[in-house]
Design a protein around this motif. Structure first.
Motif: not given
Length: 148
Positions: A48-49, A142-147
């Motif tokens: 998210a930068a 296991g969490h996805t952080l596709d930001l």
């Protein structure tokens, strides 16, 4: 309206924004942000930068970030508001428990630019090293952080 009244109104807009954020009320946030609003995370090398348009923030970034927390978390508490004209500076602390059990507590400084009765721009400053470590822990769990 006097300049002092405008300044107080702008501070109330920021308070309302944080209240909507704490309720995870994306429609409320949408109503408080100008159509062309931007949110800049003043950082490098963390998800998210950079500068993002309103539709990206509300459609992808916030929902993705909120999904790694326990329901109803995190909560943001304003600790100081300073305003001059159309610019409001807010110091805050955000805290909550992530789904994988880690506790998040980070301090923030946000600068809000107000246009009329809506927020036109947000610049966010925080401990990015700490945020990156918390995000890495969420990914390992296991969490996805596709930001992007």
């Amino acid at each position: 309206m006097s300049s002092q009244a405008i300044t107080e109104k702008n501070k109330e807009t920021v308070r309302a924004f944080i209240d909507a954020l704490n309720r995870q009320d994306l429609a409320g946030l949408d109503a408080l942000l100008a159509d062309d609003a931007t949110w800049t995370v003043c950082a490098r090398e963390i998800p998210a930068a950079g500068t993002h348009e309103k539709k990206v923030v509300l459609g992808r970034i916030l929902p993705t970030m909120l999904a790694i927390f326990e329901p109803g978390e995190p909560r943001t508490e304003i600790t100081r508001l300073i305003a001059e004209g159309d610019v409001v500076s807010a110091e805050a602390v955000s805290h909550g428990r992530l789904l994988h059990g880690a506790v998040y507590e980070n301090r923030y400084s946000h600068v809000y630019e107000i246009r009329g009765d809506r927020i036109a721009a947000i610049r966010e400053y925080t401990d990015t090293d700490y945020a990156a470590k918390i995000m890495a822990g969420a990914v390992e769990a296991g969490h996805t952080l596709d930001l992007g």
